[in-house]
Design a protein around this motif. Structure first.
Motif, PDB file in Angstrom:
ATOM      1  N   GLY A 114       0.147  13.308  29.905  1.00 49.88           N
ATOM      2  CA  GLY A 114       0.161  12.309  31.067  1.00 49.88           C
ATOM      3  C   GLY A 114       0.507  10.962  30.393  1.00 49.88           C
ATOM      4  N   VAL A 115       0.161  10.714  29.086  1.00 47.74           N
ATOM      5  CA  VAL A 115       0.442   9.247  28.611  1.00 47.74           C
ATOM      6  C   VAL A 115       1.965   8.759  28.816  1.00 47.74           C
ATOM      7  CG1 VAL A 115       0.499   7.953  26.471  1.00 47.74           C
ATOM      8  CG2 VAL A 115      -1.284   9.533  26.964  1.00 47.74           C
ATOM      9  N   GLN A 116       1.966   7.405  29.144  1.00 46.20           N
ATOM     10  CA  GLN A 116       3.569   7.064  29.464  1.00 46.20           C
ATOM     11  C   GLN A 116       3.737   5.884  28.893  1.00 46.20           C
ATOM     12  OE1 GLN A 116       4.636   7.212  33.865  1.00 46.20           O
ATOM     13  NE2 GLN A 116       3.008   8.641  33.923  1.00 46.20           N
ATOM     14  N   GLU A 117       2.632   4.939  28.657  1.00 45.98           N
ATOM     15  CA  GLU A 117       2.773   3.485  28.101  1.00 45.98           C
ATOM     16  C   GLU A 117       2.045   3.548  26.908  1.00 45.98           C
ATOM     17  OE1 GLU A 117       3.356   1.521  32.378  1.00 45.98           O
ATOM     18  OE2 GLU A 117       1.607   1.264  31.290  1.00 45.98           O
ATOM     19  N   ILE A 118       2.544   3.369  25.661  1.00 48.54           N
ATOM     20  CA  ILE A 118       1.789   3.430  24.354  1.00 48.54           C
ATOM     21  C   ILE A 118       2.112   2.280  23.295  1.00 48.54           C
ATOM     22  CG2 ILE A 118       1.809   5.149  22.082  1.00 48.54           C
ATOM     23  CD1 ILE A 118       3.763   6.505  24.932  1.00 48.54           C
ATOM     24  N   ILE A 119       1.300   1.841  22.664  1.00 50.09           N
ATOM     25  CA  ILE A 119       1.334   0.861  21.681  1.00 50.09           C
ATOM     26  C   ILE A 119       0.492   1.585  20.280  1.00 50.09           C
ATOM     27  CG2 ILE A 119       0.293  -1.348  20.716  1.00 50.09           C
ATOM     28  CD1 ILE A 119       2.638  -1.571  23.176  1.00 50.09           C
ATOM     29  N   THR A 120       1.275   1.376  19.485  1.00 58.49           N
ATOM     30  CA  THR A 120       0.740   1.858  18.033  1.00 58.49           C
ATOM     31  C   THR A 120       0.864   0.615  17.372  1.00 58.49           C
ATOM     32  OG1 THR A 120       2.163   4.113  17.919  1.00 58.49           O
ATOM     33  CG2 THR A 120       1.549   2.888  16.135  1.00 58.49           C
ATOM     34  N   GLY A 121      -0.271   0.775  16.203  1.00 59.94           N
ATOM     35  CA  GLY A 121      -0.412  -0.257  15.176  1.00 59.94           C
ATOM     36  C   GLY A 121      -0.789   0.335  13.954  1.00 59.94           C
ATOM     37  N   GLY A 122      -0.384  -0.339  12.796  1.00 61.08           N
ATOM     38  CA  GLY A 122      -0.558   0.212  11.416  1.00 61.08           C
ATOM     39  C   GLY A 122      -0.120  -0.888  10.635  1.00 61.08           C
ATOM     40  N   CYS A 123      -0.270  -0.642   9.083  1.00 63.69           N
ATOM     41  CA  CYS A 123       0.304  -1.608   8.000  1.00 63.69           C
ATOM     42  C   CYS A 123       1.447  -1.124   7.841  1.00 63.69           C
ATOM     43  CB  CYS A 123      -0.817  -1.433   7.188  1.00 63.69           C
ATOM     44  SG  CYS A 123      -0.981   0.109   6.174  1.00 63.69           S
ATOM     45  N   CYS A 124       2.255  -2.108   6.946  1.00 65.54           N
ATOM     46  CA  CYS A 124       3.742  -1.807   6.617  1.00 65.54           C
ATOM     47  C   CYS A 124       3.528  -2.513   5.161  1.00 65.54           C
ATOM     48  CB  CYS A 124       4.500  -2.230   7.400  1.00 65.54           C
ATOM     49  SG  CYS A 124       4.531  -3.907   7.603  1.00 65.54           S
ATOM     50  N   GLY A 125       4.543  -2.003   4.282  1.00 67.60           N
ATOM     51  CA  GLY A 125       5.021  -2.584   3.153  1.00 67.60           C
ATOM     52  C   GLY A 125       6.016  -3.888   3.348  1.00 67.60           C
ATOM     53  N   THR A 171       3.162  -5.074  -1.190  1.00 68.88           N
ATOM     54  CA  THR A 171       4.572  -5.813  -1.164  1.00 68.88           C
ATOM     55  C   THR A 171       5.341  -5.105  -2.446  1.00 68.88           C
ATOM     56  OG1 THR A 171       5.725  -7.745  -1.559  1.00 68.88           O
ATOM     57  CG2 THR A 171       3.504  -7.435  -2.761  1.00 68.88           C
ATOM     58  N   LEU A 172       6.790  -5.182  -1.779  1.00 68.39           N
ATOM     59  CA  LEU A 172       7.671  -4.411  -2.771  1.00 68.39           C
ATOM     60  C   LEU A 172       8.876  -5.289  -3.016  1.00 68.39           C
ATOM     61  CD1 LEU A 172       6.788  -2.073  -0.782  1.00 68.39           C
ATOM     62  CD2 LEU A 172       8.423  -0.448  -1.977  1.00 68.39           C
ATOM     63  N   ALA A 173       8.510  -6.543  -2.573  1.00 64.13           N
ATOM     64  CA  ALA A 173       9.591  -7.814  -2.904  1.00 64.13           C
ATOM     65  C   ALA A 173      10.023  -8.122  -4.227  1.00 64.13           C
ATOM     66  CB  ALA A 173       8.786  -9.102  -2.176  1.00 64.13           C
ATOM     67  N   ASP A 174       8.997  -7.706  -4.991  1.00 65.31           N
ATOM     68  CA  ASP A 174       9.321  -7.879  -6.488  1.00 65.31           C
ATOM     69  C   ASP A 174       9.298  -6.561  -6.962  1.00 65.31           C
ATOM     70  OD1 ASP A 174       9.655  -8.190  -9.350  1.00 65.31           O
ATOM     71  OD2 ASP A 174       8.261  -9.799  -9.567  1.00 65.31           O
ATOM     72  N   THR A 175      10.336  -5.693  -7.076  1.00 68.12           N
ATOM     73  CA  THR A 175      10.282  -4.390  -7.522  1.00 68.12           C
ATOM     74  C   THR A 175       9.887  -4.055  -9.119  1.00 68.12           C
ATOM     75  OG1 THR A 175      12.800  -4.408  -7.927  1.00 68.12           O
ATOM     76  CG2 THR A 175      11.756  -3.605  -5.847  1.00 68.12           C
ATOM     77  N   GLU A 176       9.860  -5.180  -9.845  1.00 69.48           N
ATOM     78  CA  GLU A 176       9.565  -5.238 -11.206  1.00 69.48           C
ATOM     79  C   GLU A 176       8.018  -5.309 -11.289  1.00 69.48           C
ATOM     80  OE1 GLU A 176      11.478  -4.540 -13.785  1.00 69.48           O
ATOM     81  OE2 GLU A 176      13.277  -4.462 -12.652  1.00 69.48           O
ATOM     82  N   ASN A 177       7.255  -5.569 -10.324  1.00 68.66           N
ATOM     83  CA  ASN A 177       5.750  -6.017 -10.269  1.00 68.66           C
ATOM     84  C   ASN A 177       5.098  -5.483  -8.843  1.00 68.66           C
ATOM     85  OD1 ASN A 177       5.452  -7.501 -12.936  1.00 68.66           O
ATOM     86  ND2 ASN A 177       7.083  -8.559 -12.060  1.00 68.66           N
ATOM     87  N   TYR A 178       5.274  -4.237  -8.462  1.00 69.55           N
ATOM     88  CA  TYR A 178       4.765  -3.584  -7.297  1.00 69.55           C
ATOM     89  C   TYR A 178       3.239  -4.127  -7.436  1.00 69.55           C
ATOM     90  CZ  TYR A 178       2.589  -0.560  -3.986  1.00 69.55           C
ATOM     91  OH  TYR A 178       1.778  -0.094  -2.906  1.00 69.55           O
ATOM     92  N   ASP A 179       2.581  -4.536  -6.006  1.00 67.48           N
ATOM     93  CA  ASP A 179       1.487  -5.356  -5.988  1.00 67.48           C
ATOM     94  C   ASP A 179       0.787  -4.404  -4.478  1.00 67.48           C
ATOM     95  OD1 ASP A 179      -0.873  -6.501  -5.467  1.00 67.48           O
ATOM     96  OD2 ASP A 179      -0.140  -8.511  -5.726  1.00 67.48           O
ATOM     97  N   GLU A 180      -0.063  -3.289  -4.657  1.00 67.46           N
ATOM     98  CA  GLU A 180      -0.648  -3.050  -3.488  1.00 67.46           C
ATOM     99  C   GLU A 180      -1.710  -3.989  -2.553  1.00 67.46           C
ATOM    100  OE1 GLU A 180      -4.582  -0.587  -5.258  1.00 67.46           O
ATOM    101  OE2 GLU A 180      -2.437   0.467  -5.274  1.00 67.46           O
ATOM    102  N   ARG A 181      -1.904  -5.065  -3.368  1.00 68.03           N
ATOM    103  CA  ARG A 181      -2.919  -5.978  -2.721  1.00 68.03           C
ATOM    104  C   ARG A 181      -4.065  -5.490  -2.351  1.00 68.03           C
ATOM    105  NH1 ARG A 181       1.902 -10.128  -0.096  1.00 68.03           N
ATOM    106  NH2 ARG A 181       2.149  -8.259   1.354  1.00 68.03           N
ATOM    107  N   LYS A 182      -4.666  -5.886  -0.956  1.00 70.26           N
ATOM    108  CA  LYS A 182      -5.683  -4.849  -0.526  1.00 70.26           C
ATOM    109  C   LYS A 182      -5.416  -4.253   0.619  1.00 70.26           C
ATOM    110  CE  LYS A 182      -8.949  -8.905  -1.751  1.00 70.26           C
ATOM    111  NZ  LYS A 182      -9.806  -9.861  -1.145  1.00 70.26           N
ATOM    112  N   TRP A 183      -3.953  -3.707   0.929  1.00 66.71           N
ATOM    113  CA  TRP A 183      -3.486  -2.748   1.794  1.00 66.71           C
ATOM    114  C   TRP A 183      -4.003  -3.336   3.418  1.00 66.71           C
ATOM    115  CZ3 TRP A 183      -0.144   0.590   0.745  1.00 66.71           C
ATOM    116  CH2 TRP A 183      -0.163   1.264  -0.703  1.00 66.71           C
ATOM    117  N   GLY A 184      -4.042  -4.635   3.292  1.00 67.71           N
ATOM    118  CA  GLY A 184      -3.991  -5.357   4.684  1.00 67.71           C
ATOM    119  C   GLY A 184      -5.520  -4.782   5.153  1.00 67.71           C
ATOM    120  N   ALA A 185      -6.412  -4.823   4.458  1.00 68.36           N
ATOM    121  CA  ALA A 185      -7.755  -4.283   4.954  1.00 68.36           C
ATOM    122  C   ALA A 185      -8.201  -5.572   6.024  1.00 68.36           C
ATOM    123  CB  ALA A 185      -8.832  -4.313   3.618  1.00 68.36           C
TER     124      ALA A 185
END
Length: 254
Positions: A101-112, A223-237
């Motif tokens: 029955g669902v017809q209108e959906i919003i999804t939320g989440g983090c991204c790199g 962030t993967l902006a600098d692929t030599e120095n990957y930084d997971e930071r705080k995962w958007g907590a």
């Protein structure tokens, strides 16, 4: 009719029926029209408990069960359901929700972040690059899938009303979290992708196939902006709880 290809994932069956329907269990439920289907960890469960949400059903998988709640938000009944990480599993549950029955959906989440985004920046994807397998079962092969404009308008209006800034972007949806190579990241950036996640293109394709409205609110984590120095930071907590509020406010605007 199957549109055949030497590469199996590039084949597409135009038949809109399937052997196993999303509603094959024949559950005695009718879900509300609106839903928040989000990758927001324990925040879904916590919010449901805090707001006396009613558990109306659950999606049963081999690994765990996903409760489905109904909550009244600003006078509208809204489904609230946790989304599992990964295009295939997330799309399976989305298709099931739509079936009931669902017809209108919003999804939320983090991204790199692929470019120099700070952490906790809100992102509205308008197009997703289909570097996952699931979307090809719902839509003919193409490089990108467009995001529903009705959902985007509701999301952007909501973010503005909250006094926040946001960016419209192209997102890269990938199945290979551990195969985001330096050359591939550079290639995706050349194509215009500014963030990366794992489900957007598949969920958009499923929603389009089922003729429902779907949109997505993302926020930057690692962030993967600098692929030599990957930084997971705080995962958007710092954004998880707020993203859920945005999703709820946005879905009632559709």
């Amino acid at each position: 009719m199957i549109l055949k290809n030497e590469i199996p994932i590039l084949e597409f069956d135009t038949d809109e029926t399937q052997v196993i329907n999303p509603t094959h269990e024949n559950l005695d439920i009718k879900l509300p029209k609106k839903a928040v289907f989000a990758f927001l960890d324990e925040h879904i469960e916590r919010y449901a408990k805090e707001h006396n949400a009613i558990k109306v059903s659950e999606f049963t998988s081999e690994t765990k069960n996903y409760p489905v709640y109904v909550i009244n938000h600003k006078g509208e009944d809204v489904c609230l359901c946790q989304a599992p990480v990964g295009a295939a599993s997330a799309t399976q549950i989305l298709d099931w929700l739509i079936g009931y029955g669902v017809q209108e959906i919003i999804t939320g989440g983090c991204c790199g972040a692929l470019t120099n985004f700070e952490e906790n920046v809100f992102i509205v994807p308008y197009k997703a690059l289909r570097d996952e397998g699931t979307s090809y079962h719902y839509m003919k092969p193409s490089r990108f899938v467009e995001i529903n404009k009705t959902a985007m308008k509701a999301i952007e209006k909501t973010i503005i009303e909250h006094g926040l800034e946001y960016r419209e972007v192209i997102t890269w949806s990938t199945d290979g979290f551990y195969r985001e190579t330096k050359d591939k990241v550079a290639y995706r950036k050349q194509e215009g992708c500014e963030v990366v996640e794992m489900e957007c293109s598949a969920l958009a394709a499923c929603a389009a196939f089922r003729n429902v409205v779907w949109g997505c609110i993302l926020f930057t984590a690692d962030t993967l902006a600098d692929t030599e120095n990957y930084d997971e930071r705080k995962w958007g907590a710092d954004s998880f709880r707020y993203a859920l509020e945005l999703c709820l406010d946005a879905v009632v605007k559709i």
